[in-house]
Write an enzyme that holds these catalytic residues in place. Structure first.
Site, PDB file in Angstrom:
ATOM      1  NE  ARG A  13      19.592  14.738  14.208  1.00  0.00           N
ATOM      2  CZ  ARG A  13      20.718  15.072  14.828  1.00  0.00           C
ATOM      3  NH1 ARG A  13      20.673  15.901  15.870  1.00  0.00           N
ATOM      4  NH2 ARG A  13      21.881  14.591  14.451  1.00  0.00           N
TER       5      ARG A  13
ATOM      6  CD  GLU B  67      20.094  14.811   3.916  1.00  0.00           C
ATOM      7  OE1 GLU B  67      20.547  13.776   4.436  1.00  0.00           O
ATOM      8  OE2 GLU B  67      19.581  15.733   4.592  1.00  0.00           O
TER       9      GLU B  67
ATOM     10  CD  GLU C 174      20.583  20.146  11.047  1.00  0.00           C
ATOM     11  OE1 GLU C 174      19.571  19.556  10.645  1.00  0.00           O
ATOM     12  OE2 GLU C 174      21.624  19.556  11.380  1.00  0.00           O
TER      13      GLU C 174
END
Length: 1373
Positions: free
Chosen positions: A921, A843, A1309
């Site tokens: 997160r 990423e 995920e």
């Protein structure tokens, strides 16, 4: 003068060697085509050659024979048996000239789209056995080689065994096994669309053998289904001894020329003055040895290949002894079995099996031990080429066979250049670390394996991180000979040898002396244990670490040996005292049953395609090797190859960089450093706190200092190794604990969330109990099968830059490269066709490599390509963040949670990258699925001197939830209740307000949980486990149920947008381009299904083009599981625009097909192209007040797991896994099931197998800041034999998601965390073991739960000799 004299001697010797008659012609066949290999290629591997001639289906995954991506089949003609042999090998290790006279078949040779697919390829594609596809050709060739080498269909066990040397990071293996099962000898009905029925007429499930409805059609729109294969069963058309199994008429035969051709001795040269010989006679070998005393003898090259590639070893002369009859003999004689040193391990294995079957069992105890040990020795591809002599003479301290040779009393025959043969005992052969008792003018001729006598027992032992295809942590060979005297059984002779505990295999001499003459009974065990402690010492910082565990294994192995012999003697009626029934579990051999998989889901069809289990759009390309990845892209003329110049210090000032020697290296073109960057050296995805090339100070091992370019990849590597850097070392922070103590944090990363009043709750008296603890969460390597790779070239003399990259974020590559070159974004284009796995590792971290490569490309105005070797990739690209969590929890006696106070820290590494978003997160998910009225979560990102850690599937969510599940289980123990009860009591429900202010809607955790409980019958499972545990002292089972809730959306609001370009052509086909990247998750397939249904056309009419920044600009990374939601909606928007334009013409009803409609619209000048756009609505979060709606919705799931552990060794296997996921109305159930299985197995690796070991205070035997686990040899991801024996996956039915396109939900995920069910099941089993010793208190179990952690937690009299009951094995965090 010494060197001159030596050079003269070698010249004379070389001249003498040339006097021999050596052929310089090398003929091979590749896929039926004759090829003559030129001289000068001795430095090449078969893989390099195959890829150079355009056969790109064979992949480079690791370069050390550890992943199987490079598997090909080799056929050769055995002139003794007059038969052709077919076997799989690792092309990355095979020296090119070693396959002379052989037929090489690659994945391209067995089938393609033009000629038609081979049944092996077809089955794998149809069974959804390919996701990213990078590993797929290797699996195809392993299976193909098995079929070609089998006279009859193989068993299911043989099929699973042949795949053990192949790794897959995407699928979870189940669909691969199912695909190939059609070739096994078994009932035909299981593999066809028909289904057997029982007496009541109910269909019998092919997976479970029990009545089910998975084959029954129901409503046309809602179909209960499972992913059973719809391909016919294949049987070989014929078999002949030359060609092997023939599966269809186009099968490649063994070339007659090679069968008839005279075999000649060979001599070839290679780069850097390498000489390569293949003698045919022993005397030729001895003569070469006299000429070149330092020459390396090679057979399979499995050790030398790794040394030359990764350890920069250089061997000028290599002698391949594969064709020397005297070294390949395998004969059973009166004194034992004579084994030539060049005999392959697979040959030995098969020969010994036949010997065992033919001779009396008492004679073959040693043979049986070797066969059992070889089963766990490497993968099939390595065993097919690695030799007995190579394994012995390599003298690895962890060789699986050398302790056995010593214990058995094997003799090694050694021959010198004058043909004098001497014999030495194996126990005297190993002198020191990788040193053996062979002089330079000698070679190992053969091994004599003696027969065993009645009442002589030989046993092998091995414990590794992973059972299959792994190197030993500790192994052993043990032998005892008992004789009867006065009614007692006396130890006449005994041998106990351990590997993995010293520089050489170590005999327990004191123990052996003590035992000799003793009566065989349990009375001596305590004395033996104490003596073994003296015999096998290991210092605190011994190489390999795990000292307490390894020492405990030495005792556990002997204990098992004692019990095994005692049991056998008792069963023969020779010993009165046998084993107590519950002790038999200590000696049961592990035998893995065949894996069974079950999948259940409903089909909700929407239009022509949406909702159906379509095969991955690239599957046919992947199984044939035709799918192109970045490294497969044809390179432009004059392409240069790059190698990175990396820091070797964790924290240091760069004093000087000397490239004077590198400049004279062959093929060297240039070295580029920070001073050569035309634009900006500082970069980063959020904060520009990272240098492309370190200019003054390095802050981690693996940081990029510069880049070397040369004419070939190998030359670039060699030149980079010759650049000398002087450093001045600085203090380094090498753990979260060090960072917290010293206040080493990334700036502005402190975060907090909360609701209620935590402090007040704790002091109010409302909490009946308050507990606290600390959780360490280990990191994880992405181990995408395709390494980081990029190809960059200038256009228009450097006015523009184009690149092809393996990345999840082409826009980031565009941005990084434009920044470093000082160009506008409009002049930089990044294209990505597909990538071989990403999982977050491509990423942001991939962009720094592209930025580095762009500098020489721009400055030299030439194309430059960089492909990272696996070790460099792992060292430099970052991993999943390790975490440290400290909790304090208050709750009632009824089990209701009242308050949570949580501090979490993550290891960011040397730059911020995405670490803050990962931390955030983790904080969002720190409640998992539990309603906590008073909660305070604070966190901060630690700065450490490790490579920057980055995104990884789950993005911090799994770490946050793992901490939660730990304290939930702690609570349950305090309350003496089952964790499942506590979890269920505290579940979220609709209307719950989260600790970050979001209101829960459509909460389905209770529905998921209830369905799972019914499916796995948890009550009966618990009873079964208790029954098993009460009857087995040394093996224990455990179960666990784990729920998950995963928020869907990027937590940065601006990233939740997507664009797409849809173009309808006049033939009725549709081209879709969008900003997402296909990396195996089926994104392109799902998006194409959306387009097909939108236009009411078949899926085959839709094509997804490459992802390119000049087609769809400003795309967010393909991450956060949201890509199908985002790009599916954007594509639907574009389709609807086009449909609206077509509607006036379509309403006339004059067209008979979509193609006619498109043609008519074109003729009437209707625009058939549209740009679609989608922005996720109703989301946003403000960290200033800590409230908002960061997620559009949640994906829910739950998993049940049952495991079994060996308490004496820490070994474990997963017996059953049952998963239920809430995915709304699935766009493609087959792809979603594949994502669930793959995510679960990757999660299982994180919690139970994959351990990162860094040079830190806990691992002082590793150089500071260095990564020890930097390849598949040391870092173990799950293999085909690590998946659950019974693997069931179901999707929640009748649960549409109103928030997203076609009522679906994200899947990439969310299932990952469910792998933690295995961790907690292991912990449950350990608790049962500890209870045997009276230890009933809470204990921490860090992930991964490796054999070390399992064994040392199973406290018993053995572990107590080395560690306390609360011992906590060391972990890099």
């Amino acid at each position: 003068m010494g060197s001159l004299t030596r050079a003269a001697e070698e010249e004379t010797a070389a001249a003498a060697a040339e006097a021999e008659e050596w052929s310089g012609e090398a003929v091979v066949y590749v896929n039926g085509v004759r090829r003559v290999l030129p001289d000068g290629l001795a430095h090449l591997t078969l893989l390099q050659y195959l890829r150079d001639i355009g056969l790109r289906g064979t992949k480079l995954g690791c370069g050390e024979g550890g992943c199987g991506a490079c598997t090909v089949m080799v056929s050769c003609y055995d002139r003794t048996t007059k038969k052709s042999q077919h076997f799989a090998i690792n092309a990355c290790l095979a020296p090119l000239y070693s396959v002379e006279g052989m037929h090489i078949i690659t994945v391209e040779g067995i089938g393609d789209r033009q000629r038609g697919l081979h049944p092996v390829q077809e089955c794998l594609a149809k069974a959804h056995g390919s996701q990213c596809g990078f590993c797929t050709p290797g699996f195809v060739m392993s299976m193909y080689a098995l079929l070609r080498s089998s006279k009859e269909p193989p068993s299911e066990e043989q099929i699973e065994d042949c795949l053990a040397g192949n790794l897959c990071r995407c699928t979870g293996y189940r669909p691969i096994i199912d695909a190939f099962r059609v070739f096994a000898k078994t009932d035909n009905l299981v593999y066809t669309n028909s289904s057997p029925e029982n007496a009541d007429g109910q269909a019998i499930c092919p997976s479970t053998g029990k009545p089910c409805s998975c084959m029954n059609e129901t409503d046309a729109n809602v179909n209960e289904s499972s992913l059973s294969l719809s391909v016919e069963r294949y049987t070989p058309c014929s078999y002949n001894e030359i060609d092997g199994n023939v599966y269809h008429e186009k099968e490649l035969i063994f070339p007659p020329e090679l069968q008839l051709r005279k075999v000649m001795p060979l001599k070839f040269n290679g780069f850097n003055e390498i000489r390569w010989y293949r003698p045919l006679k022993l005397k030729q070998v001895l003569h070469l040895k006299s000429c070149y005393p330092d020459a390396k003898l090679i057979i399979g090259n499995s050790e030398v290949g790794v040394e030359t590639k990764f350890k920069n070893a250089q061997y000028k002369v290599m002698i391949s002894v594969t064709h020397v009859p005297e070294l390949n003999s395998l004969i059973a004689k009166e004194d034992g079995i004579h084994i030539g040193s060049a005999v392959r391990l697979a040959q030995l294995q098969n020969f010994l099996k036949n010997v065992i079957a033919e001779r009396d069992l008492p004679e073959t105890s040693s043979c049986q031990a070797i066969v059992r040990q070889l089963k766990w020795f490497a993968g099939t591809q390595i065993r097919n080429v690695a030799s007995v002599g190579g394994n012995i003479c390599t003298a690895s301290p962890i060789s699986d066979l050398n302790p056995l040779w010593m214990a058995i009393g094997a003799k090694f025959q050694i021959i010198d250049v004058n043909s004098n043969v001497s014999t030495t005992l194996a126990k005297d052969f190993f002198l020191g670390y990788r040193k053996v008792d062979i002089k330079p003018d000698q070679i190992l001729l053969s091994v004599i394996l003696p027969w065993t006598r009645p009442f002589e027992y030989v046993k092998e032992f091995k414990q590794a991180h992973r059972r299959e295809d792994d190197i030993a942590l500790v192994n052993a060979g043990m032998r005892v000979y008992l004789r009867e005297a006065e009614g007692k059984w006396i130890i006449s002779d005994v041998s106990i040898v351990y590997g993995g505990v010293a520089a050489v295999p170590l005999s327990a001499s004191k123990t052996e002396n003590f035992l000799t003459g003793k009566k065989w009974d349990s009375g001596f065990l305590d004395d033996i244990f104490n003596l073994l402690k003296e015999d096998i010492p290991l210092s605190e910082n011994a190489p390999g670490g795990m000292v307490e565990f390894r020492r405990s294994l030495t005792l556990s192995f002997f204990f098992k040996f004692f019990l095994s012999v005692t049991h056998d003697m008792n069963m023969k009626g020779l010993l009165e005292d046998g084993l107590h029934a519950d002790h038999v579990s200590a000696i049961q051999l592990y035998s893995r049953p065949v894996t069974v998989g079950t999948q259940g889901y409903e089909i909700v069809r929407q239009g022509t395609s949406v909702g159906q289990p379509m095969v991955h759009m690239s599957a046919m390309l992947q199984v044939t090797g035709e799918a192109e990845y970045t490294d497969d892209t044809p390179t432009p003329p004059n392409t240069l190859h790059a190698a990175l110049l990396l820091s070797k210090k964790a924290h240091a000032r760069i004093l000087s960089i000397d490239d004077s020697i590198a400049k004279s290296s062959p093929g060297f073109v240039g070295l580029f450093l920070s001073k050569d960057i035309p634009g900006t050296n500082h970069t980063g995805p959020i904060i520009h706190d990272e240098e492309v090339f370190a200019s003054d100070v390095v802050t981690c091992v693996g940081q990029i200092i510069g880049i070397v370019v040369a004419d070939t990849h190998d030359n670039a590597k060699n030149a980079a190794n010759k650049v000398h850097i002087e450093y001045s070392e600085l203090p380094a922070i090498l753990s979260i604990e060090d960072a917290v103590k010293s206040g080493s944090f990334h700036p502005n990363t402190k975060r907090s969330l909360g609701k209620g009043d935590v402090e007040q709750c704790f002091v109010s008296g409302a909490c009946d109990k308050i507990i606290s603890g600390e959780v360490q969460v280990g990191g994880q390597e992405h181990f995408y099968m395709e390494p980081q790779c990029t190809l960059i070239w200038p256009v228009d003399s450097g006015n523009e830059i184009h690149m092809v990259s393996s990345t999840q974020a082409p826009q980031k590559h565009q941005k990084y490269v434009a920044n470093v070159l000082g160009l506008p974004l409009s002049k930089v284009v990044c294209k990505t066709k597909r990538i071989g796995g990403g999982f977050g590792g491509k990423e942001t971290r991939s962009a720094i490599f592209a930025a580095a490569v762009s500098v020489p490309s721009y400055c030299l105005r030439r194309p430059v390509k960089l492909v990272l070797d696996r070790d460099v990739d792992m060292i430099s690209s970052g991993q999943r963040h390790s975490f440290l969590g400290r909790y304090k929890v208050g709750f009632t006696n009824d089990g209701k949670i009242l308050a949570l106070d949580l501090e979490i820290y993550n290891n960011g590494g040397n730059s911020l990258d995405l670490s803050l978003a990962v931390l955030e997160r983790a904080m969002f998910h720190s409640d998992n699925v539990y309603d906590i009225p008073n909660i305070r979560v604070s966190g901060q990102v630690c700065f450490t001197n490790f490579p920057s850690n980055t995104a990884f599937r789950g993005f911090g969510g799994p770490q946050g939830m793992l901490i939660t599940e730990n304290w939930i289980h702690h609570m349950a123990l305090e309350l003496q209740r089952s964790p499942e009860d506590i979890k269920e009591l505290n579940f979220h429900s609709d209307g719950t307000v989260m600790h970050y202010g979001q209101l829960l809607q459509n909460c389905r955790i209770s529905s998921v949980w209830d369905e799972l409980k019914a499916s796995c019958n948890v009550t009966e499972a618990r009873k079964g486990v208790r029954s098993f545990n009460s009857n087995n002292r040394w093996r224990k089972r455990g179960i666990a149920m784990v729920p998950t809730k995963f928020g869907i959306s990027f937590t940065a609001k601006f990233m939740n947008q997507a664009g797409a370009l849809v173009q309808v052509y006049t033939d009725g086909t549709v081209l879709v381009t969008h900003g997402g990247v296909e990396m195996g998750q089926g994104l392109h397939t799902k998006v194409a299904q959306v387009a097909a249904s939108a236009f009411n056309i078949p899926l085959s009419s839709v094509f997804i083009s490459e992802t390119s920044t000049d087609k769809v600009p400003n795309a967010s990374p393909t991450a956060a599981s949201a890509s199908s939601d985002l790009y599916g909606a954007a594509v639907l928007d574009a389709c609807q625009q086009i449909r609206a334009r077509m509607e006036p013409i379509a309403s006339r009803g004059t067209h008979n097909s979509f193609a006619e409609l498109a043609q008519t619209c074109y003729m009437e000048r209707v625009d058939l192209s549209a740009h679609g756009f989608y922005a996720t609505p109703d989301i946003g979060f403000d960290w200033i007040d800590g409230k908002g709606t960061p997620f559009l919705y949640y994906t829910y799931g739950a998993a049940f797991a049952e495991v079994e552990i060996d308490t004496l060794t820490g070994d474990f296997h997963t017996r059953t896994v049952d998963i239920v996921m809430d995915l709304g109305f699935s766009i493609n159930p087959a792809i979603d099931i594949g994502q669930i299985e793959g995510a679960f197995i990757q999660g299982l690796g994180w919690v139970a197998l994959e351990e990162l070991k860094w040079g830190d205070n806990n691992h002082k035997w590793i150089r500071p800041g260095h990564l020890f686990t930097c390849g598949p040899g040391a870092y173990k991801i799950p293999s085909v034999n690590d998946i659950p024996l019974n693997f069931k996956v179901s999707l929640l039915k009748g649960a549409p998601n109103p928030k997203v396109i076609h009522s679906s939900k994200a899947v990439g995920e969310p299932p990952f965390f469910l792998g933690s069910a295995v961790l907690f099941a292991i912990k449950d089993a350990i608790f049962a073991a500890r209870a045997e010793e009276g230890h009933l208190d809470w204990f921490p179990l860090d992930n991964p739960a490796t054999p070390e952690r399992i064994r040392m937690a199973c406290v018993d009299s053995i572990t107590k000799k080395f560690a306390d009951a609360d011992y906590r094995p060391k972990l890099s965090v």
